[in-house]
Design a protein around this motif. Structure first.
Motif, PDB file in Angstrom:
ATOM      1  N   GLY A  36       0.492   1.950 -12.431  1.00  0.00           N
ATOM      2  CA  GLY A  36       1.122   1.691 -11.155  1.00  0.00           C
ATOM      3  C   GLY A  36       2.424   2.438 -10.991  1.00  0.00           C
ATOM      4  O   GLY A  36       2.856   3.197 -11.866  1.00  0.00           O
ATOM      5  N   SER A  95       6.430   1.825  -8.826  1.00  0.00           N
ATOM      6  CA  SER A  95       7.266   0.982  -7.980  1.00  0.00           C
ATOM      7  C   SER A  95       8.497   1.747  -7.518  1.00  0.00           C
ATOM      8  O   SER A  95       8.962   2.684  -8.178  1.00  0.00           O
ATOM      9  CB  SER A  95       7.687  -0.299  -8.720  1.00  0.00           C
ATOM     10  OG  SER A  95       8.494   0.013  -9.843  1.00  0.00           O
ATOM     11  N   TRP A 114       2.817  -0.616  -6.164  1.00  0.00           N
ATOM     12  CA  TRP A 114       1.345  -0.604  -6.105  1.00  0.00           C
ATOM     13  C   TRP A 114       0.811  -0.536  -7.529  1.00  0.00           C
ATOM     14  O   TRP A 114       1.391   0.143  -8.383  1.00  0.00           O
ATOM     15  CB  TRP A 114       0.860   0.598  -5.302  1.00  0.00           C
ATOM     16  CG  TRP A 114      -0.636   0.777  -5.314  1.00  0.00           C
ATOM     17  CD1 TRP A 114      -1.537   0.220  -4.460  1.00  0.00           C
ATOM     18  CD2 TRP A 114      -1.403   1.574  -6.226  1.00  0.00           C
ATOM     19  NE1 TRP A 114      -2.820   0.611  -4.778  1.00  0.00           N
ATOM     20  CE2 TRP A 114      -2.757   1.441  -5.870  1.00  0.00           C
ATOM     21  CE3 TRP A 114      -1.080   2.368  -7.317  1.00  0.00           C
ATOM     22  CZ2 TRP A 114      -3.789   2.083  -6.552  1.00  0.00           C
ATOM     23  CZ3 TRP A 114      -2.096   3.009  -8.009  1.00  0.00           C
ATOM     24  CH2 TRP A 114      -3.435   2.869  -7.616  1.00  0.00           C
ATOM     25  N   TYR A 169      -2.952  -0.606 -10.048  1.00  0.00           N
ATOM     26  CA  TYR A 169      -4.409  -0.592 -10.219  1.00  0.00           C
ATOM     27  C   TYR A 169      -4.739  -1.238 -11.566  1.00  0.00           C
ATOM     28  O   TYR A 169      -4.089  -0.953 -12.572  1.00  0.00           O
ATOM     29  CB  TYR A 169      -4.936   0.840 -10.192  1.00  0.00           C
ATOM     30  CG  TYR A 169      -6.409   0.953 -10.511  1.00  0.00           C
ATOM     31  CD1 TYR A 169      -7.367   0.679  -9.549  1.00  0.00           C
ATOM     32  CD2 TYR A 169      -6.830   1.313 -11.793  1.00  0.00           C
ATOM     33  CE1 TYR A 169      -8.724   0.779  -9.836  1.00  0.00           C
ATOM     34  CE2 TYR A 169      -8.180   1.413 -12.087  1.00  0.00           C
ATOM     35  CZ  TYR A 169      -9.122   1.144 -11.115  1.00  0.00           C
ATOM     36  OH  TYR A 169     -10.453   1.237 -11.423  1.00  0.00           O
ATOM     37  N   ASN A 221      -6.864  -3.460  -6.731  1.00  0.00           N
ATOM     38  CA  ASN A 221      -5.642  -2.811  -6.261  1.00  0.00           C
ATOM     39  C   ASN A 221      -4.700  -3.878  -5.724  1.00  0.00           C
ATOM     40  O   ASN A 221      -5.129  -4.760  -4.966  1.00  0.00           O
ATOM     41  CB  ASN A 221      -5.936  -1.805  -5.139  1.00  0.00           C
ATOM     42  CG  ASN A 221      -6.854  -0.698  -5.584  1.00  0.00           C
ATOM     43  OD1 ASN A 221      -6.682  -0.146  -6.659  1.00  0.00           O
ATOM     44  ND2 ASN A 221      -7.840  -0.376  -4.756  1.00  0.00           N
ATOM     45  N   ILE A 241      -0.626  -4.757  -4.074  1.00  0.00           N
ATOM     46  CA  ILE A 241       0.704  -4.422  -3.588  1.00  0.00           C
ATOM     47  C   ILE A 241       1.598  -5.610  -3.911  1.00  0.00           C
ATOM     48  O   ILE A 241       1.193  -6.763  -3.739  1.00  0.00           O
ATOM     49  CB  ILE A 241       0.705  -4.153  -2.073  1.00  0.00           C
ATOM     50  CG1 ILE A 241      -0.113  -2.903  -1.748  1.00  0.00           C
ATOM     51  CG2 ILE A 241       2.125  -3.977  -1.555  1.00  0.00           C
ATOM     52  CD1 ILE A 241      -0.235  -2.629  -0.262  1.00  0.00           C
ATOM     53  N   SER A 264       2.215 -10.988  -4.980  1.00  0.00           N
ATOM     54  CA  SER A 264       1.223  -9.916  -4.989  1.00  0.00           C
ATOM     55  C   SER A 264       0.172 -10.168  -3.919  1.00  0.00           C
ATOM     56  O   SER A 264      -0.183 -11.324  -3.655  1.00  0.00           O
ATOM     57  CB  SER A 264       0.521  -9.822  -6.356  1.00  0.00           C
ATOM     58  OG  SER A 264       1.415  -9.443  -7.368  1.00  0.00           O
ATOM     59  N   GLN A 290      -5.260  -5.873  -2.384  1.00  0.00           N
ATOM     60  CA  GLN A 290      -5.868  -4.983  -1.395  1.00  0.00           C
ATOM     61  C   GLN A 290      -7.382  -5.063  -1.480  1.00  0.00           C
ATOM     62  O   GLN A 290      -8.079  -5.152  -0.468  1.00  0.00           O
ATOM     63  CB  GLN A 290      -5.417  -3.548  -1.633  1.00  0.00           C
ATOM     64  CG  GLN A 290      -4.002  -3.242  -1.208  1.00  0.00           C
ATOM     65  CD  GLN A 290      -3.686  -1.779  -1.399  1.00  0.00           C
ATOM     66  OE1 GLN A 290      -3.580  -1.300  -2.522  1.00  0.00           O
ATOM     67  NE2 GLN A 290      -3.545  -1.057  -0.297  1.00  0.00           N
TER      68      GLN A 290
END
Length: 220
Positions: free
Chosen positions: A73, A75, A90, A92, A113, A115, A138, A141
């Motif tokens: 990820g 940030s 974000w 993964y 995924n 955010i 969190s 997605q």
């Protein structure tokens, strides 16, 4: 003549020293309070789960055994004060799973995924090691659970909101660069996943990953 020169030079030197000191303090303050970017990667652990599969109005139990997983990820953060910072990022996540249903097992994987938005408290120390604690939220997605050879389908969901607790450590290499280690626990309420190919669904999903990351932080 020499005496007059000394009298002129000394105030200039004092003014220059004072200016440099103020500039240095201003630079240090800017480093503490400005933006930072943090790319990272690590490992993920997810608890085993017992799910309920609903298909053609019939229910059956499905066991999910979670295996090796990894995460990556990035940030973007901002230091509000010397101790308080906030970041948006974000991430993964993926890990291997074994699905068992009616004595039939098949391999698969989770992929998701996220955010997130975090608030962080940075402890002030006199060394290069800078520990911190944080809390955040969190949003998924998308999360997919795929297993079998494709004939068993793929299950997915999105939009679920969870919370996370964070403990981390920065090791400052310079005023702008730092190595970063971080542990994170993320928790979501139970949710279900719809099959992307038919009307079946999985329920009772408890997705609460534990994550260990290592990365670098650059302040700008």
């Amino acid at each position: 003549m020499m005496k007059n020169l000394k009298l002129k030079v000394i105030p200039v030197l004092c003014l220059l020293t004072s200016t440099l000191s103020v500039a240095q303090n201003s630079t240090n303050q800017e480093v503490r309070k400005n933006f930072y970017v943090k790319p990272y990667a690590g490992f993920i652990g997810v608890q085993n789960m017992d799910l309920i599969l609903t298909s053609d109005n019939e229910n059956s139990n499905v066991s999910v055994e979670n295996g090796f997983g990894y995460t990556a990820g990035i940030s973007l953060g901002y230091y509000l004060t010397e101790n308080i910072s906030t970041e948006i990022g974000w991430e993964y996540k993926s890990n291997e799973v074994t699905i068992s249903n009616d004595n039939i097992s098949s391999k698969g994987d989770y992929a998701s995924n996220f955010i997130y938005l975090n608030g962080i408290y940075n402890f002030k120390t006199k060394s290069r090691l800078k520990p911190y604690l944080g809390l955040g939220a969190s949003v998924i997605q998308e999360i997919d659970l795929d297993f079998g050879n494709g004939e068993n389908g793929s299950f997915s969901n999105s939009g679920n909101i969870g919370f996370q607790g964070i403990a981390g450590l920065d090791f400052n290499l310079s005023p702008r660069w730092a190595l970063n280690w971080e542990a994170k626990y993320v928790t979501f309420s139970e949710f279900g996943m719809e099959n992307e190919g038919d009307n079946s669904r999985l329920d009772n999903l408890k997705y609460n990953p534990v994550i260990f990351n290592i990365g670098v932080k650059y302040r700008f």
